[in-house]
Write an enzyme that holds these catalytic residues in place. Structure first.
Site, PDB file in Angstrom:
ATOM      1  N   GLY A 104      33.504  33.315  17.800  1.00 45.87           N
ATOM      2  CA  GLY A 104      34.196  34.075  16.764  1.00 45.87           C
ATOM      3  C   GLY A 104      33.242  35.031  16.091  1.00 45.87           C
ATOM      4  O   GLY A 104      32.085  34.693  15.829  1.00 45.87           O
ATOM      5  N   VAL A 105      33.729  36.232  15.876  1.00 47.08           N
ATOM      6  CA  VAL A 105      32.918  37.136  15.079  1.00 47.08           C
ATOM      7  C   VAL A 105      33.838  37.882  14.133  1.00 47.08           C
ATOM      8  O   VAL A 105      34.821  38.486  14.535  1.00 47.08           O
ATOM      9  CB  VAL A 105      32.057  38.078  15.945  1.00 47.08           C
ATOM     10  CG1 VAL A 105      32.878  38.802  16.995  1.00 47.08           C
ATOM     11  CG2 VAL A 105      31.295  39.087  15.103  1.00 47.08           C
ATOM     12  N   GLY A 106      33.534  37.738  12.861  1.00 46.31           N
ATOM     13  CA  GLY A 106      34.365  38.391  11.856  1.00 46.31           C
ATOM     14  C   GLY A 106      33.495  39.247  10.967  1.00 46.31           C
ATOM     15  O   GLY A 106      32.307  39.416  11.229  1.00 46.31           O
ATOM     16  N   LYS A 107      34.109  39.756   9.922  1.00 52.39           N
ATOM     17  CA  LYS A 107      33.363  40.582   8.974  1.00 52.39           C
ATOM     18  C   LYS A 107      32.308  39.739   8.291  1.00 52.39           C
ATOM     19  O   LYS A 107      31.291  40.211   7.870  1.00 52.39           O
ATOM     20  CB  LYS A 107      34.286  41.130   7.880  1.00 52.39           C
ATOM     21  CG  LYS A 107      35.636  41.580   8.371  1.00 52.39           C
ATOM     22  CD  LYS A 107      36.654  41.750   7.248  1.00 52.39           C
ATOM     23  CE  LYS A 107      37.257  40.458   6.715  1.00 52.39           C
ATOM     24  NZ  LYS A 107      37.978  39.595   7.653  1.00 52.39           N
ATOM     25  N   GLY A 109      31.061  36.472   9.262  1.00 52.93           N
ATOM     26  CA  GLY A 109      30.272  35.448   9.910  1.00 52.93           C
ATOM     27  C   GLY A 109      30.288  35.561  11.419  1.00 52.93           C
ATOM     28  O   GLY A 109      31.098  36.287  11.991  1.00 52.93           O
ATOM     29  N   LYS A 125      28.175  28.102  12.274  1.00 51.54           N
ATOM     30  CA  LYS A 125      28.645  29.364  11.701  1.00 51.54           C
ATOM     31  C   LYS A 125      27.525  29.981  10.869  1.00 51.54           C
ATOM     32  O   LYS A 125      27.034  29.365   9.927  1.00 51.54           O
ATOM     33  CB  LYS A 125      29.868  29.091  10.829  1.00 51.54           C
ATOM     34  CG  LYS A 125      30.471  30.328  10.197  1.00 51.54           C
ATOM     35  CD  LYS A 125      31.846  30.010   9.607  1.00 51.54           C
ATOM     36  CE  LYS A 125      32.388  31.169   8.800  1.00 51.54           C
ATOM     37  NZ  LYS A 125      33.684  30.865   8.196  1.00 51.54           N
ATOM     38  N   ASP A 232      42.312  32.634   1.345  1.00 48.52           N
ATOM     39  CA  ASP A 232      42.357  33.571   2.481  1.00 48.52           C
ATOM     40  C   ASP A 232      43.141  32.934   3.620  1.00 48.52           C
ATOM     41  O   ASP A 232      42.774  33.017   4.780  1.00 48.52           O
ATOM     42  CB  ASP A 232      40.933  33.919   2.922  1.00 48.52           C
ATOM     43  CG  ASP A 232      40.892  35.046   3.960  1.00 48.52           C
ATOM     44  OD1 ASP A 232      41.845  35.849   4.007  1.00 48.52           O
ATOM     45  OD2 ASP A 232      39.917  35.117   4.730  1.00 48.52           O
ATOM     46  N   ASN A 237      43.238  31.682  10.048  1.00 51.10           N
ATOM     47  CA  ASN A 237      42.342  30.648   9.528  1.00 51.10           C
ATOM     48  C   ASN A 237      42.934  29.249   9.630  1.00 51.10           C
ATOM     49  O   ASN A 237      42.571  28.349   8.877  1.00 51.10           O
ATOM     50  CB  ASN A 237      41.926  30.982   8.086  1.00 51.10           C
ATOM     51  CG  ASN A 237      40.866  32.080   8.055  1.00 51.10           C
ATOM     52  OD1 ASN A 237      40.095  32.225   9.006  1.00 51.10           O
ATOM     53  ND2 ASN A 237      40.826  32.854   6.986  1.00 51.10           N
ATOM     54  N   ASP A 251      37.543  28.087   7.537  1.00 44.33           N
ATOM     55  CA  ASP A 251      37.065  29.314   6.886  1.00 44.33           C
ATOM     56  C   ASP A 251      37.301  29.306   5.367  1.00 44.33           C
ATOM     57  O   ASP A 251      38.113  30.069   4.839  1.00 44.33           O
ATOM     58  CB  ASP A 251      37.768  30.516   7.557  1.00 44.33           C
ATOM     59  CG  ASP A 251      37.040  31.826   7.297  1.00 44.33           C
ATOM     60  OD1 ASP A 251      35.952  31.782   6.698  1.00 44.33           O
ATOM     61  OD2 ASP A 251      37.561  32.884   7.687  1.00 44.33           O
TER      62      ASP A 251
HETATM   63  N1  LIG Z   1      35.190  24.295  13.616  1.00 42.69           N
HETATM   64  C1  LIG Z   1      35.640  25.137  14.545  1.00 42.69           C
HETATM   65  N2  LIG Z   1      36.017  24.685  15.763  1.00 42.69           N
HETATM   66  C2  LIG Z   1      36.454  25.543  16.713  1.00 42.69           C
HETATM   67  N3  LIG Z   1      36.554  26.871  16.556  1.00 42.69           N
HETATM   68  C3  LIG Z   1      36.194  27.394  15.366  1.00 42.69           C
HETATM   69  C4  LIG Z   1      35.726  26.558  14.298  1.00 42.69           C
HETATM   70  N4  LIG Z   1      35.435  27.343  13.237  1.00 42.69           N
HETATM   71  C5  LIG Z   1      35.717  28.606  13.623  1.00 42.69           C
HETATM   72  N5  LIG Z   1      36.181  28.659  14.892  1.00 42.69           N
HETATM   73  C6  LIG Z   1      36.612  29.866  15.652  1.00 42.69           C
HETATM   74  O1  LIG Z   1      35.889  30.995  15.187  1.00 42.69           O
HETATM   75  C7  LIG Z   1      36.762  31.948  14.572  1.00 42.69           C
HETATM   76  C8  LIG Z   1      36.112  32.545  13.325  1.00 42.69           C
HETATM   77  O2  LIG Z   1      35.858  31.502  12.400  1.00 42.69           O
HETATM   78  P1  LIG Z   1      35.999  31.693  10.840  1.00 42.69           P
HETATM   79  O3  LIG Z   1      37.366  32.151  10.509  1.00 42.69           O
HETATM   80  O4  LIG Z   1      35.515  30.451  10.203  1.00 42.69           O
HETATM   81  O5  LIG Z   1      34.923  32.826  10.614  1.00 42.69           O
HETATM   82  P2  LIG Z   1      34.980  34.271   9.957  1.00 42.69           P
HETATM   83  O6  LIG Z   1      33.649  34.829  10.103  1.00 42.69           O
HETATM   84  O7  LIG Z   1      35.540  34.188   8.610  1.00 42.69           O
HETATM   85  O8  LIG Z   1      35.909  35.106  10.797  1.00 42.69           O
HETATM   86  P3  LIG Z   1      36.898  36.192  10.185  1.00 42.69           P
HETATM   87  O9  LIG Z   1      36.097  37.085   9.265  1.00 42.69           O
HETATM   88  O10 LIG Z   1      37.401  36.856  11.431  1.00 42.69           O
HETATM   89  O11 LIG Z   1      37.947  35.383   9.455  1.00 42.69           O
HETATM   90  C9  LIG Z   1      38.033  31.167  14.267  1.00 42.69           C
HETATM   91  O12 LIG Z   1      39.162  32.000  14.247  1.00 42.69           O
HETATM   92  C10 LIG Z   1      38.075  30.141  15.380  1.00 42.69           C
HETATM   93  O13 LIG Z   1      38.667  30.676  16.538  1.00 42.69           O
HETATM   94 MG   LIG Z   2      38.390  33.547   9.562  1.00 42.49          MG
END
Ligand SMILES: Nc1ncnc2c1ncn2[C@@H]1O[C@H](COP(=O)(O)OP(=O)(O)OP(=O)(O)O)[C@@H](O)[C@H]1O
Ligand SMILES: [Mg+2]
Length: 300
Positions: A104-107, A109, A125, A232, A237, A251
């Protein structure tokens, strides 16, 4: 075994103790300088200048630090450098054996699949800077955050926030990934072998309705027992384990406490998003007002 795509394990295998000490010294001085003057690094680590310069070259080659040249030469920690320090801690303390592919890559993390020394899958993460709603939280004394906070402190604070709230929620029985460890901006948590809710295909209305009930129940436990609102919540999420239809809320770093003046509107928005999604995608309808009342325990 996980497939390796990020090279932190490789980097760690190439760093000596001296390199790690120099990297830590730079990190420790980042509160004072954007780029730490070489004399300050020198006086902190007390290695010969040739060992120091060798270490700095290696750190630069791996892009763990960046260099400023001009009226003085200074070195600054990069996010990759911070990742390396956090990962070094997590690996040497036996929380993680190996890091695998990015899932996963978001804004806010980057999320990696990893393997624990036991062979179990885990998730690591790495937070990147603040979190949505950070400005909102800044106004509350409990966090005493001001505009002077650097990206580094912000990222660490975000990691700490997520780990602590996950611990409180997990203890009380909310379905969230079990938090395993935290260092700096990195949070290690249980791997949920499921898919994001937005990716779930068509569902039988009775199953969708049960999933929605369990999500509302978790929002209620979070609200009543931990006194927090996610802030959020959306189909991005929430993760669904298809073999059991268990729903996990993920998240959390932007959560707000119930007594936060914006908690009420955040709760309403969380509920509206989820109900709208279930209605549109699965045809399951619920009333926003009564759902909010259930969450608040005004009736059950
Ligand atoms: N504990 C976990 N087990 C399996 N997959 C996970 C887990 N935590 C996160 N992921 C995967 O990684 C993605 C991104 O995680 P998360 O929403 O926590 O991070 P984020 O950086 O906030 O991403 P965004 O900014 O896109 O919301 C999730 O949508 C999920 O697919
Ligand atoms: Mg997220």
């Amino acid at each position: 075994m996980v497939r390796i795509t990020y090279n932190l394990d490789f980097i760690l295998s190439r760093l000596d103790n001296i390199d790690v000490l120099v990297l830590r010294a730079i990190e420790g001085l980042m509160g004072k300088f954007e780029f730490v003057p070489i004399e300050f690094i020198e006086s902190r680590v007390r290695f010969s200048s040739s060992s120091l310069s060798k270490a700095l070259h290696k750190l630069l080659d791996f892009r763990l630090v960046s260099r400023r040249v001009g009226d003085y030469t200074g070195y600054g920690l990069t996010f990759k450098g911070l990742d390396t320090l956090a990962y070094h801690y997590l690996k040497s303390n036996g929380y993680v054996a190996m890091l695998g592919e990015k899932i996963g890559v978001g804004k806010e993390g980057e999320v990696f699949l990893g393997e624990a020394p036991s062979g179990e899958f885990i998730v690591v993460k790495f937070h990147r800077g603040g979190f949505s709603g950070f400005r909102r939280i800044r106004r509350f004394r409990s966090y005493s955050i001001d505009a002077q906070h650097s990206w580094l402190e912000l990222a660490k604070l975000t990691g700490e926030r997520e780990f602590r709230v996950l611990s409180d929620l997990y203890k009380i029985g909310c379905r969230v990934p079990k938090p395993i460890a935290w260092n700096r901006h990195a949070v290690v948590q249980e791997y949920i072998d499921g898919i994001d809710l937005y990716k779930v295909g068509s569902l039988d209305a009775s199953i969708a309705s049960k999933i929605l009930d369990s999500i509302i129940e978790d929002i209620k436990i979070a609200y009543q027992k931990v006194r927090v609102v996610h802030g959020d919540l959306s189909e991005y999420n929430i993760m669904i384990v298809e073999s059991s239809w268990d729903a996990y809320i993920i998240d959390w770093p932007q959560y707000a406490y119930r007594d936060d003046e914006l908690a009420e509107s955040l709760l309403r928005r969380d509920v509206e998003y989820i109900l709208r999604f279930f209605k549109k995608k699965f045809g399951v309808s619920r009333d926003v007002e009564s759902t909010i009342r259930i969450i608040k325990g005004e009736y059950s």
